[in-house]
Write a protein that holds these residues in place. Sequence first.
Motif, PDB file in Angstrom:
ATOM      1  N   THR A  26      22.134  19.662  76.822  1.00 15.91           N
ATOM      2  CA  THR A  26      21.816  20.443  78.025  1.00 15.91           C
ATOM      3  C   THR A  26      20.396  21.000  78.022  1.00 15.91           C
ATOM      4  OG1 THR A  26      24.154  21.062  78.118  1.00 15.91           O
ATOM      5  CG2 THR A  26      22.648  22.278  79.552  1.00 15.91           C
ATOM      6  N   PRO A  27      19.916  21.627  76.939  1.00 16.23           N
ATOM      7  CA  PRO A  27      18.550  22.181  76.972  1.00 16.23           C
ATOM      8  C   PRO A  27      17.473  21.115  77.204  1.00 16.23           C
ATOM      9  CG  PRO A  27      19.779  23.101  75.124  1.00 16.23           C
ATOM     10  CD  PRO A  27      20.614  21.983  75.685  1.00 16.23           C
ATOM     11  N   GLN A  28      17.623  19.930  76.599  1.00 15.09           N
ATOM     12  CA  GLN A  28      16.633  18.865  76.797  1.00 15.09           C
ATOM     13  C   GLN A  28      16.632  18.382  78.246  1.00 15.09           C
ATOM     14  OE1 GLN A  28      18.900  19.059  74.197  1.00 15.09           O
ATOM     15  NE2 GLN A  28      18.374  17.537  72.656  1.00 15.09           N
ATOM     16  N   VAL A  29      17.825  18.235  78.827  1.00 11.28           N
ATOM     17  CA  VAL A  29      17.918  17.774  80.207  1.00 11.28           C
ATOM     18  C   VAL A  29      17.341  18.826  81.150  1.00 11.28           C
ATOM     19  CG1 VAL A  29      19.475  17.040  82.060  1.00 11.28           C
ATOM     20  CG2 VAL A  29      19.887  16.277  79.698  1.00 11.28           C
ATOM     21  N   GLN A  30      17.673  20.097  80.942  1.00 16.12           N
ATOM     22  CA  GLN A  30      17.129  21.156  81.804  1.00 16.12           C
ATOM     23  C   GLN A  30      15.611  21.210  81.704  1.00 16.12           C
ATOM     24  OE1 GLN A  30      18.540  23.348  84.269  1.00 16.12           O
ATOM     25  NE2 GLN A  30      16.322  23.387  84.572  1.00 16.12           N
ATOM     26  N   ALA A  31      15.065  21.014  80.521  1.00 13.98           N
ATOM     27  CA  ALA A  31      13.605  21.018  80.364  1.00 13.98           C
ATOM     28  C   ALA A  31      12.961  19.904  81.185  1.00 13.98           C
ATOM     29  CB  ALA A  31      13.238  20.872  78.887  1.00 13.98           C
ATOM     30  N   ILE A  32      13.591  18.756  81.253  1.00 12.97           N
ATOM     31  CA  ILE A  32      13.048  17.647  82.042  1.00 12.97           C
ATOM     32  C   ILE A  32      13.172  17.936  83.529  1.00 12.97           C
ATOM     33  CG2 ILE A  32      13.412  15.203  82.619  1.00 12.97           C
ATOM     34  CD1 ILE A  32      14.103  14.864  79.581  1.00 12.97           C
ATOM     35  N   VAL A  33      14.276  18.554  83.945  1.00 12.70           N
ATOM     36  CA  VAL A  33      14.419  18.963  85.350  1.00 12.70           C
ATOM     37  C   VAL A  33      13.299  19.935  85.712  1.00 12.70           C
ATOM     38  CG1 VAL A  33      15.857  20.246  86.998  1.00 12.70           C
ATOM     39  CG2 VAL A  33      16.900  18.534  85.480  1.00 12.70           C
ATOM     40  N   THR A  34      13.045  20.908  84.874  1.00 11.98           N
ATOM     41  CA  THR A  34      11.967  21.879  85.118  1.00 11.98           C
ATOM     42  C   THR A  34      10.624  21.179  85.181  1.00 11.98           C
ATOM     43  OG1 THR A  34      13.243  23.608  84.004  1.00 11.98           O
ATOM     44  CG2 THR A  34      10.871  23.981  84.242  1.00 11.98           C
ATOM     45  N   GLU A  35      10.357  20.291  84.227  1.00 10.13           N
ATOM     46  CA  GLU A  35       9.098  19.546  84.176  1.00 10.13           C
ATOM     47  C   GLU A  35       8.890  18.696  85.431  1.00 10.13           C
ATOM     48  OE1 GLU A  35       7.912  15.717  81.574  1.00 10.13           O
ATOM     49  OE2 GLU A  35       8.353  17.514  80.388  1.00 10.13           O
ATOM     50  N   SER A  36       9.973  18.198  86.015  1.00  7.45           N
ATOM     51  CA  SER A  36       9.872  17.330  87.194  1.00  7.45           C
ATOM     52  C   SER A  36       9.314  18.062  88.407  1.00  7.45           C
ATOM     53  CB  SER A  36      11.246  16.750  87.555  1.00  7.45           C
ATOM     54  OG  SER A  36      12.068  17.715  88.205  1.00  7.45           O
ATOM     55  N   GLY A  37       9.514  19.372  88.463  1.00  4.71           N
ATOM     56  CA  GLY A  37       9.063  20.150  89.612  1.00  4.71           C
ATOM     57  C   GLY A  37       9.972  20.016  90.824  1.00  4.71           C
ATOM     58  N   ILE A  38      11.043  19.274  90.694  1.00  6.06           N
ATOM     59  CA  ILE A  38      11.971  19.092  91.808  1.00  6.06           C
ATOM     60  C   ILE A  38      12.852  20.334  91.925  1.00  6.06           C
ATOM     61  CG2 ILE A  38      13.963  17.738  92.607  1.00  6.06           C
ATOM     62  CD1 ILE A  38      12.440  15.256  91.529  1.00  6.06           C
ATOM     63  N   GLN A  39      12.884  20.902  93.131  1.00  9.07           N
ATOM     64  CA  GLN A  39      13.615  22.145  93.379  1.00  9.07           C
ATOM     65  C   GLN A  39      15.078  21.917  93.729  1.00  9.07           C
ATOM     66  OE1 GLN A  39      12.271  25.458  93.280  1.00  9.07           O
ATOM     67  NE2 GLN A  39      10.794  24.279  92.104  1.00  9.07           N
ATOM     68  N   ALA A  40      15.348  20.874  94.510  1.00 17.09           N
ATOM     69  CA  ALA A  40      16.712  20.581  94.963  1.00 17.09           C
ATOM     70  C   ALA A  40      16.912  19.077  94.951  1.00 17.09           C
ATOM     71  CB  ALA A  40      16.940  21.132  96.363  1.00 17.09           C
ATOM     72  N   GLY A  41      18.034  18.651  94.407  1.00 14.36           N
ATOM     73  CA  GLY A  41      18.279  17.224  94.357  1.00 14.36           C
ATOM     74  C   GLY A  41      19.436  16.890  93.442  1.00 14.36           C
ATOM     75  N   LEU A  42      19.297  15.750  92.761  1.00 12.84           N
ATOM     76  CA  LEU A  42      20.361  15.240  91.913  1.00 12.84           C
ATOM     77  C   LEU A  42      19.776  14.702  90.617  1.00 12.84           C
ATOM     78  CD1 LEU A  42      23.446  14.670  91.929  1.00 12.84           C
ATOM     79  CD2 LEU A  42      22.883  12.391  92.797  1.00 12.84           C
ATOM     80  N   CYS A  43      20.394  15.083  89.513  1.00 16.12           N
ATOM     81  CA  CYS A  43      20.010  14.589  88.195  1.00 16.12           C
ATOM     82  C   CYS A  43      21.077  13.591  87.751  1.00 16.12           C
ATOM     83  CB  CYS A  43      19.932  15.750  87.197  1.00 16.12           C
ATOM     84  SG  CYS A  43      19.554  15.241  85.508  1.00 16.12           S
ATOM     85  N   THR A  44      20.658  12.368  87.488  1.00 12.72           N
ATOM     86  CA  THR A  44      21.569  11.332  87.008  1.00 12.72           C
ATOM     87  C   THR A  44      21.198  10.995  85.573  1.00 12.72           C
ATOM     88  OG1 THR A  44      21.770  10.417  89.229  1.00 12.72           O
ATOM     89  CG2 THR A  44      22.441   9.003  87.411  1.00 12.72           C
ATOM     90  N   LEU A  45      22.207  10.964  84.706  1.00 14.36           N
ATOM     91  CA  LEU A  45      22.020  10.630  83.297  1.00 14.36           C
ATOM     92  C   LEU A  45      22.733   9.322  83.011  1.00 14.36           C
ATOM     93  CD1 LEU A  45      23.121  14.095  81.889  1.00 14.36           C
ATOM     94  CD2 LEU A  45      20.812  13.372  82.394  1.00 14.36           C
ATOM     95  N   PHE A  46      22.131   8.474  82.185  1.00 14.58           N
ATOM     96  CA  PHE A  46      22.749   7.207  81.796  1.00 14.58           C
ATOM     97  C   PHE A  46      22.467   6.959  80.326  1.00 14.58           C
ATOM     98  CE2 PHE A  46      22.440   2.595  81.101  1.00 14.58           C
ATOM     99  CZ  PHE A  46      23.740   2.231  81.425  1.00 14.58           C
ATOM    100  N   ILE A  47      23.516   6.763  79.531  1.00 11.13           N
ATOM    101  CA  ILE A  47      23.341   6.468  78.111  1.00 11.13           C
ATOM    102  C   ILE A  47      23.335   4.955  77.936  1.00 11.13           C
ATOM    103  CG2 ILE A  47      25.811   6.648  77.538  1.00 11.13           C
ATOM    104  CD1 ILE A  47      24.786   7.978  74.846  1.00 11.13           C
ATOM    105  N   ARG A  48      22.355   4.468  77.194  1.00 10.69           N
ATOM    106  CA  ARG A  48      22.139   3.025  77.067  1.00 10.69           C
ATOM    107  C   ARG A  48      22.852   2.446  75.832  1.00 10.69           C
ATOM    108  NH1 ARG A  48      16.087   1.461  77.837  1.00 10.69           N
ATOM    109  NH2 ARG A  48      17.174  -0.511  77.842  1.00 10.69           N
TER     110      ARG A  48
END
Length: 140
Positions: A26-48
């Motif tokens: 969770t902390p790594q994903v939230q950091a990337i959301v913050t870095e993206s600068g996107i205020q509202a939207g959708l975060c999709t995760l995919f494990i390879r």
Amino acid sequence: MTNSSIRLYQQAIKVQTIGKSLCQITPQVQAIVTESGIQAGLCTLFIRHTSASLLIQENDAKPDVEAFFAKLVPETGQYILPGEGLDDMPAHIRSALTHTSEQIPIAQSLLQLGRLQDIYIWEHRQSGYSREVVINILGY
């Protein structure tokens, strides 16, 4: 807002797992959301990977979830992928029964997880592996 103001941000993270367990990301994903600068939207995760999966769950439920899947798909040697070991085919079955992707809404640059929810990589193999999760963030 028009469609031209919709942005896509993509980044992959690598996580070293320690063997069969749930590894919070969770902390790594939230950091990337913050870095993206996107205020509202959708975060999709995919494990390879095919012997690990993604899970959104509360921390206290981890032992019960792990125990349930250990009983549901035991490592008894009943399923064996040639050359891969006793834990490989059960890991593939556990991955097939869970998720390789998750979607989480974003508001005010924050993942909209519930109070007790966290994002986990669920390593289904006995040994640790380097796992990669691709994170796509789409929004305004």
